[in-house]
Design a protein around this motif. Structure first.
Motif, PDB file in Angstrom:
ATOM      1  N   PHE A 304      71.575 140.636  -2.924  1.00 20.92           N
ATOM      2  CA  PHE A 304      70.897 141.500  -3.892  1.00 20.92           C
ATOM      3  C   PHE A 304      69.476 141.842  -3.450  1.00 20.92           C
ATOM      4  N   MET A 305      68.946 141.137  -2.460  1.00 26.49           N
ATOM      5  CA  MET A 305      67.572 141.387  -2.012  1.00 26.49           C
ATOM      6  C   MET A 305      67.560 142.515  -0.994  1.00 26.49           C
ATOM      7  N   ASP A 306      66.519 143.345  -1.037  1.00 28.42           N
ATOM      8  CA  ASP A 306      66.492 144.532  -0.184  1.00 28.42           C
ATOM      9  C   ASP A 306      65.444 144.463   0.923  1.00 28.42           C
ATOM     10  N   TYR A 307      64.769 143.328   1.079  1.00 28.57           N
ATOM     11  CA  TYR A 307      63.783 143.204   2.152  1.00 28.57           C
ATOM     12  C   TYR A 307      64.256 142.110   3.100  1.00 28.57           C
ATOM     13  N   PRO A 308      64.701 142.453   4.313  1.00 29.75           N
ATOM     14  CA  PRO A 308      65.405 141.504   5.197  1.00 29.75           C
ATOM     15  C   PRO A 308      64.651 140.209   5.494  1.00 29.75           C
ATOM     16  N   LYS A 309      63.350 140.294   5.769  1.00 25.47           N
ATOM     17  CA  LYS A 309      62.628 139.072   6.113  1.00 25.47           C
ATOM     18  C   LYS A 309      62.599 138.092   4.942  1.00 25.47           C
ATOM     19  N   ARG A 310      62.309 138.604   3.764  1.00 28.94           N
ATOM     20  CA  ARG A 310      62.262 137.743   2.592  1.00 28.94           C
ATOM     21  C   ARG A 310      63.651 137.211   2.257  1.00 28.94           C
ATOM     22  N   GLN A 311      64.649 138.058   2.465  1.00 28.50           N
ATOM     23  CA  GLN A 311      66.027 137.644   2.197  1.00 28.50           C
ATOM     24  C   GLN A 311      66.432 136.475   3.098  1.00 28.50           C
ATOM     25  N   LYS A 312      66.186 136.601   4.400  1.00 23.93           N
ATOM     26  CA  LYS A 312      66.548 135.529   5.332  1.00 23.93           C
ATOM     27  C   LYS A 312      65.761 134.263   5.050  1.00 23.93           C
ATOM     28  N   TYR A 313      64.484 134.431   4.785  1.00 25.43           N
ATOM     29  CA  TYR A 313      63.627 133.267   4.556  1.00 25.43           C
ATOM     30  C   TYR A 313      64.096 132.496   3.324  1.00 25.43           C
ATOM     31  N   MET A 314      64.332 133.193   2.219  1.00 23.80           N
ATOM     32  CA  MET A 314      64.731 132.504   0.999  1.00 23.80           C
ATOM     33  C   MET A 314      66.133 131.925   1.113  1.00 23.80           C
ATOM     34  N   ALA A 315      67.001 132.557   1.900  1.00 24.17           N
ATOM     35  CA  ALA A 315      68.323 131.984   2.141  1.00 24.17           C
ATOM     36  C   ALA A 315      68.205 130.674   2.921  1.00 24.17           C
ATOM     37  N   MET A 316      67.282 130.631   3.879  1.00 28.90           N
ATOM     38  CA  MET A 316      67.064 129.394   4.635  1.00 28.90           C
ATOM     39  C   MET A 316      66.572 128.279   3.721  1.00 28.90           C
ATOM     40  N   VAL A 317      65.611 128.582   2.858  1.00 29.34           N
ATOM     41  CA  VAL A 317      65.071 127.558   1.970  1.00 29.34           C
ATOM     42  C   VAL A 317      66.151 127.071   1.000  1.00 29.34           C
ATOM     43  N   SER A 318      66.961 127.983   0.497  1.00 30.05           N
ATOM     44  CA  SER A 318      68.053 127.610  -0.397  1.00 30.05           C
ATOM     45  C   SER A 318      69.054 126.716   0.314  1.00 30.05           C
ATOM     46  N   TRP A 319      69.353 127.058   1.559  1.00 30.27           N
ATOM     47  CA  TRP A 319      70.294 126.253   2.354  1.00 30.27           C
ATOM     48  C   TRP A 319      69.768 124.827   2.484  1.00 30.27           C
ATOM     49  N   LEU A 320      68.478 124.685   2.811  1.00 34.48           N
ATOM     50  CA  LEU A 320      67.888 123.358   2.956  1.00 34.48           C
ATOM     51  C   LEU A 320      67.927 122.595   1.635  1.00 34.48           C
ATOM     52  N   ASP A 321      67.645 123.273   0.541  1.00 28.84           N
ATOM     53  CA  ASP A 321      67.652 122.628  -0.764  1.00 28.84           C
ATOM     54  C   ASP A 321      68.998 121.953  -1.031  1.00 28.84           C
ATOM     55  N   LYS A 322      70.072 122.626  -0.693  1.00 24.42           N
ATOM     56  CA  LYS A 322      71.408 122.064  -0.919  1.00 24.42           C
ATOM     57  C   LYS A 322      71.637 120.824  -0.061  1.00 24.42           C
ATOM     58  N   ARG A 323      71.130 120.826   1.164  1.00 27.17           N
ATOM     59  CA  ARG A 323      71.333 119.663   2.050  1.00 27.17           C
ATOM     60  C   ARG A 323      70.499 118.473   1.579  1.00 27.17           C
ATOM     61  N   ILE A 324      69.325 118.746   1.049  1.00 28.79           N
ATOM     62  CA  ILE A 324      68.552 117.657   0.463  1.00 28.79           C
ATOM     63  C   ILE A 324      69.323 117.066  -0.713  1.00 28.79           C
ATOM     64  N   GLY A 325      69.956 117.934  -1.501  1.00 26.61           N
ATOM     65  CA  GLY A 325      70.773 117.458  -2.611  1.00 26.61           C
ATOM     66  C   GLY A 325      71.900 116.555  -2.156  1.00 26.61           C
ATOM     67  N   GLY A 326      72.523 116.899  -1.032  1.00 26.06           N
ATOM     68  CA  GLY A 326      73.595 116.065  -0.507  1.00 26.06           C
ATOM     69  C   GLY A 326      73.111 114.682  -0.108  1.00 26.06           C
ATOM     70  N   VAL A 327      71.919 114.609   0.469  1.00 25.57           N
ATOM     71  CA  VAL A 327      71.361 113.322   0.865  1.00 25.57           C
ATOM     72  C   VAL A 327      70.996 112.490  -0.371  1.00 25.57           C
ATOM     73  N   VAL A 328      70.415 113.138  -1.377  1.00 27.98           N
ATOM     74  CA  VAL A 328      70.081 112.428  -2.613  1.00 27.98           C
ATOM     75  C   VAL A 328      71.351 111.878  -3.267  1.00 27.98           C
ATOM     76  N   ASP A 329      72.407 112.672  -3.292  1.00 24.32           N
ATOM     77  CA  ASP A 329      73.678 112.204  -3.878  1.00 24.32           C
ATOM     78  C   ASP A 329      74.206 110.988  -3.128  1.00 24.32           C
ATOM     79  N   LEU A 330      74.084 111.004  -1.811  1.00 22.90           N
ATOM     80  CA  LEU A 330      74.557 109.873  -1.012  1.00 22.90           C
ATOM     81  C   LEU A 330      73.759 108.609  -1.329  1.00 22.90           C
ATOM     82  N   LEU A 331      72.449 108.753  -1.445  1.00 17.09           N
ATOM     83  CA  LEU A 331      71.620 107.596  -1.797  1.00 17.09           C
ATOM     84  C   LEU A 331      72.037 107.020  -3.149  1.00 17.09           C
ATOM     85  N   LYS A 332      72.345 107.890  -4.091  1.00 18.02           N
ATOM     86  CA  LYS A 332      72.769 107.418  -5.410  1.00 18.02           C
ATOM     87  C   LYS A 332      74.149 106.769  -5.345  1.00 18.02           C
TER      88      LYS A 332
END
Length: 592
Positions: A304-332
């Motif tokens: 839905f985003m129309d500016y490529p640099k911002r789109q890629k950057y925010m997709a990267m941050v979102s991707w990392l957020d999910k992986r941090i979630g996976g590590v937190v779940d494992l610790l729990k």
């Protein structure tokens, strides 16, 4: 007086008074919060195992340190919420949740670019006492056997060595950027028992090719590993190499994203770790450093985003957020979360002209304006006292303060005797845990010296160390170091920058003058004016001169080795000694 005496007696009997600096502070803290005695018993005064002598020892937490790369101040949801600029583009529910369950650090400062911050954290020293340059990995000055390399000088003791003395198992995963020339410069050489890392400022997330390192005109692949089966200091991680077809990745199952490899390694460490033994995991994802690449499935979520640099950057941050979630779940799932301290931070401000956003701060990466040095950061995890969770801490803090903080949690001395014997600067790190684990808004750090390289941005690879400013709350003196005393990148981000109307190149930005006199200097009250809009230099000449005198005094004590010489790249090419694996050249230490 009676209440105070009883509280102090309880504290001493529990054996955890180290977190309270005085009886008055203890009683004031508890009385001011309505005597939360149950919380104090369960969280603030954490009790360790009884020793045979009758003494007690504080429990040592597991430590997971997550250092994001080039993460903008406003590229996480909890910061945007604080400033009333929430956006559906910023999807960091895990990071936001951890921040809300921990202590959010309003005034955490780093250096304005990658390698100096990373060296500062690993060494416990301000960049002006360790490294202010993003020097090329091939840098080598044989006339200086201690500091004549890129990264952390030899004979400085790394934080992993300190943690090992406290009984921790130590692991490094991700971007290193603290040196690679000799075995001593590797994570293994700095005290990490296992590691999976790339050495440089950046590499390709699919092919692992290092940015700028070549041997015989051929690119070097930059992925290295060390474990209990590997001879010191490790070996190229050629077993993880992607197929040649991954040079242009699409939805191919055989192409593994580099940060996925790192996340998998963190999972493996935690799964195999005995829960009764403390771990220290330093996880340094390459996200969100360029090149801006992310798995296609994540990109599609931001279609839905129309500016490529911002789109890629925010997709990267979102991707990392999910992986941090996976590590937190494992610790729990492993019942380890309640005994874990999570430290989260960026290594510098977001790079303007990329997809990063530092609103409402001025400037970005490579600048000593707030947007370059003030970073999103927090502590979280089950080890954080219950009564402290969900709060902000506004005290002045520096990335290199984690060194003394972690040493304190490991119950070992953080002073670096080996460096002192070599004539190197000592640590200048403060233990933050006593203030983070109480209601105090104070900080042991009362002043922060900002570093830079002579010639500023244009000297970032080789320039000598210079003082670039002083933060003395609530004031900040900024000293331009480029020609004409200019300070790099004095512009502001809008809440949805970058976009089609914003700049695409930092070279197009005019740098403001921050000189050495009240007439052309830069002085701000950054507690009242976070965006550095109102220059107070002319209206406060006495304060300006006072801070300038401090900066001039600090300049006398900077550590500024000559790390390289002209022609180092040719010298390296003649002796690079790469490791040939499966037809590819891999980067490894090349000097003894």
């Amino acid at each position: 007086h009676l209440v105070q005496a009883v509280l102090v007696l309880v504290c001493h009997n529990l054996g955890s008074c180290g977190q309270i600096r005085s009886s008055a502070e203890l009683s004031a803290t508890l009385l001011g919060e309505g005597l939360h005695l149950l919380q104090v018993e369960s969280s603030l005064l954490r009790v360790g195992e009884k020793k045979g002598s009758g003494a007690t020892e504080k429990k040592k937490p597991h430590v997971l340190f997550i250092l994001a790369d080039d993460l903008g101040f406003a590229n996480v949801g909890y910061v945007r919420e604080e400033y009333g600029i929430s956006s559906r583009e910023v999807r960091t529910p895990v990071i936001d949740g951890l921040a809300e369950e921990g202590v959010k650090l309003r005034r955490m400062y780093a250096h304005h670019m990658c390698s100096p911050t990373r060296v500062a954290i690993q060494s416990g020293r301000s960049p002006i006492h360790s490294n202010v340059a993003n020097a090329p990995l091939y840098s080598h000055n044989p006339e200086d056997p201690l500091g004549g390399f890129a990264g952390m000088p030899r004979n400085m003791t790394g934080i992993a060595e300190v943690m090992k003395r406290g009984g921790y198992r130590t692991h490094y995963v991700g971007k290193w950027d603290a040196g690679a020339a000799t075995p001593e410069h590797t994570p293994a050489g700095r005290g990490y028992e296992t590691s999976l890392n790339f050495f440089g400022h950046t590499n390709d997330p699919w092919t692992f090719a290092n940015d700028g390192m070549k041997c015989d005109s051929k690119p070097l692949l930059d992925l290295f590993e060390m474990d209990e089966t590997t001879p010191f200091p490790g070996r190229p991680a050629s077993r993880l190499q992607n197929p040649e077809s991954c040079r242009h990745p699409g939805p191919r199952k055989e192409c593994i994203y580099e940060d996925q490899i790192f996340a998998d390694r963190v999972h493996a460490i935690i799964r195999q770790h005995p829960s009764a033994e403390p771990f220290f995991i330093f996880w340094a994802p390459r996200i969100a450093h360029g090149p801006l690449e992310v798995p296609l499935a994540e990109m599609e979520e931001f279609s839905f985003m129309d500016y490529p640099k911002r789109q890629k950057y925010m997709a990267m941050v979102s991707w990392l957020d999910k992986r941090i979630g996976g590590v937190v779940d494992l610790l729990k799932n492993r019942s380890m979360y309640n005994d874990t301290l999570i430290i989260f931070s960026s290594d510098n401000g977001g790079p303007l002209g990329s997809g990063a956003n530092n609103y409402p701060l001025r400037g970005g990466k490579h600048s000593n304006f707030e947007g370059g040095v003030r970073v999103p950061a927090f502590v979280s995890g089950g080890f954080v006292p219950h009564f402290r969770r969900g709060s902000w801490h506004s005290g002045l803090m520096a990335a290199w303060d984690w060194y003394a903080t972690l040493a304190g949690l490991a119950q070992v001395d953080h002073r670096d005797h080996r460096a002192a014997q070599s004539g190197l600067p000592g640590t200048d790190s403060y233990d933050l845990w006593p203030t983070l684990s109480t209601w105090s808004q104070d900080s042991p750090r009362k002043k922060l010296v900002l570093g830079n390289t002579k010639q500023g941005y244009h000297g970032r690879h080789y320039g000598d160390a210079v003082v670039g400013g002083i933060i003395y709350p609530p004031y900040k003196l900024l000293l331009g170091v480029s020609a004409g005393y200019r300070e790099h990148m004095g512009v502001w981000s809008s809440p949805l920058a970058p976009n089609s109307s914003s700049f695409d190149s930092i070279n197009a930005i005019e740098d403001p003058v921050c000189g050495r006199s009240p007439e052309d200097g830069c002085l701000f009250n950054i507690w009242a004016d976070e965006g550095e809009h109102d220059n107070l230099a002319q209206s406060n000449p006495d304060l300006f001169r006072k801070l300038l005198a401090w900066a001039n005094d600090e300049q006398k004590y900077v550590y500024s080795p000559k790390r390289s010489r002209e022609g180092d790249d040719e010298s390296y090419a003649a002796s690079c000694n790469p490791d040939l694996q499966q037809g590819q050249l891999f980067l490894k230490p090349w000097l003894a």
